[in-house]
Design a protein around this motif. Structure first.
Motif, PDB file in Angstrom:
ATOM      1  N   ASP A 152       0.830  -1.208   0.000  1.00  0.00           N
ATOM      2  CA  ASP A 152       0.000   0.000   0.000  1.00  0.00           C
ATOM      3  C   ASP A 152       0.866   1.261   0.000  1.00  0.00           C
ATOM      4  O   ASP A 152       0.518   2.265  -0.628  1.00  0.00           O
ATOM      5  CB  ASP A 152      -0.928   0.003   1.210  1.00  0.00           C
ATOM      6  N   ALA A 153       1.991   1.220   0.714  1.00  0.00           N
ATOM      7  CA  ALA A 153       2.909   2.364   0.703  1.00  0.00           C
ATOM      8  C   ALA A 153       3.475   2.572  -0.696  1.00  0.00           C
ATOM      9  O   ALA A 153       3.595   3.707  -1.175  1.00  0.00           O
ATOM     10  CB  ALA A 153       4.039   2.143   1.707  1.00  0.00           C
ATOM     11  N   ASN A 154       3.806   1.485  -1.355  1.00  0.00           N
ATOM     12  CA  ASN A 154       4.325   1.582  -2.717  1.00  0.00           C
ATOM     13  C   ASN A 154       3.262   2.132  -3.668  1.00  0.00           C
ATOM     14  O   ASN A 154       3.563   2.942  -4.561  1.00  0.00           O
ATOM     15  CB  ASN A 154       4.804   0.214  -3.195  1.00  0.00           C
ATOM     16  N   ALA A 155       2.013   1.711  -3.467  1.00  0.00           N
ATOM     17  CA  ALA A 155       0.923   2.214  -4.308  1.00  0.00           C
ATOM     18  C   ALA A 155       0.743   3.719  -4.113  1.00  0.00           C
ATOM     19  O   ALA A 155       0.503   4.459  -5.080  1.00  0.00           O
ATOM     20  CB  ALA A 155      -0.372   1.471  -3.979  1.00  0.00           C
ATOM     21  N   PHE A 156       0.851   4.183  -2.876  1.00  0.00           N
ATOM     22  CA  PHE A 156       0.768   5.622  -2.612  1.00  0.00           C
ATOM     23  C   PHE A 156       1.879   6.371  -3.341  1.00  0.00           C
ATOM     24  O   PHE A 156       1.635   7.383  -4.012  1.00  0.00           O
ATOM     25  CB  PHE A 156       0.853   5.887  -1.109  1.00  0.00           C
ATOM     26  N   LEU A 157       3.104   5.886  -3.212  1.00  0.00           N
ATOM     27  CA  LEU A 157       4.231   6.553  -3.872  1.00  0.00           C
ATOM     28  C   LEU A 157       4.041   6.589  -5.384  1.00  0.00           C
ATOM     29  O   LEU A 157       4.331   7.598  -6.034  1.00  0.00           O
ATOM     30  CB  LEU A 157       5.536   5.835  -3.521  1.00  0.00           C
ATOM     31  N   GLU A 158       3.540   5.505  -5.938  1.00  0.00           N
ATOM     32  CA  GLU A 158       3.333   5.448  -7.384  1.00  0.00           C
ATOM     33  C   GLU A 158       2.233   6.415  -7.820  1.00  0.00           C
ATOM     34  O   GLU A 158       2.339   7.059  -8.870  1.00  0.00           O
ATOM     35  CB  GLU A 158       2.989   4.017  -7.798  1.00  0.00           C
ATOM     36  N   ARG A 159       1.179   6.546  -7.015  1.00  0.00           N
ATOM     37  CA  ARG A 159       0.115   7.505  -7.341  1.00  0.00           C
ATOM     38  C   ARG A 159       0.669   8.918  -7.394  1.00  0.00           C
ATOM     39  O   ARG A 159       0.342   9.689  -8.304  1.00  0.00           O
ATOM     40  CB  ARG A 159      -1.019   7.426  -6.303  1.00  0.00           C
TER      41      ARG A 159
END
Length: 212
Positions: A152-159
């Motif tokens: 989820d942290a990676n998804a936030f960074l990618e967004r």
């Protein structure tokens, strides 16, 4: 995972970062961040530096005193760093926690030495990400940072990296730049960036390389 070639170990790279504005958010973005930061403070969010921590599980150096990062900021980076550095972190859990803790301490130390303008920008950014309302509505992170998975942290960074909103793009750049410099600035990670370490004469001559 971040590119280690972008980082040069040592305090000089933090000094270079301080020469430019991080967010370049324009008047509207600046006013928005200022409003968020003020609201977060009024709502009771932690705004004071964390000081000394004695949390055993965090593996923080109990002699280190945080002078910029709050406890909420520390939780933010504890969630983000594993997503940023992935396989570059040690596999062994205790060594992994030590690497994360050391990186967070270097982030704090680096920002503490920034000028007031960049400190203010970063404080507002961190408040946006740690204040519950904006964490959910702006960052779209539903759980508190201690409960956020690496995925989820990676998804936030990618967004934020791919967002069409400049404030989010610049927020991503700010988070990753200071983390990159702090992580690869640790002597245990020098080899990952291709840095061989200081020459032996410097180790012998300079007090910062001497251990008690």
């Amino acid at each position: 995972m971040l590119d280690p070639s972008a980082a040069q170990p040592g305090d000089t790279e933090f000094a270079r970062l301080d020469r430019r504005s991080f967010l370049k958010s324009g008047l509207g973005g600046t006013l928005f961040l200022a409003t968020v930061s003020t609201t977060a403070g009024l709502s009771g969010c932690a705004t004071a530096p964390a000081g000394r921590l004695d949390d055993v599980d965090r593996q923080m150096d109990t002699s280190y005193q945080f002078r910029f990062l709050t406890r909420d900021d520390i939780e933010l980076f504890e969630a983000l760093l594993p997503a940023m550095f992935g396989p570059a972190l040690p596999e062994q859990p205790q060594a992994r926690r030590l690497a994360v803790a050391g990186t967070i301490e270097r982030i704090d130390s680096g920002i503490h030495n920034f000028g007031p303008a960049n400190q203010q920008e970063l404080r507002r950014l961190f408040d946006l990400l740690t204040f519950g309302f904006t964490r959910v509505t702006i960052a779209r992170v539903w759980s508190r940072w201690p409960n956020v998975s690496t995925a989820d942290a990676n998804a936030f960074l990618e967004r934020w990296r791919t967002s069409g909103i400049g404030l989010f793009n610049n927020g991503y750049i700010a988070l990753t730049k200071i983390s990159n410099v702090a992580f690869y600035g640790g002597h245990d990670q020098w080899h990952l960036s291709g840095y061989p370490g200081p020459p032996q004469w410097a180790v012998d001559a300079l007090p910062q390389f001497k251990t008690a």
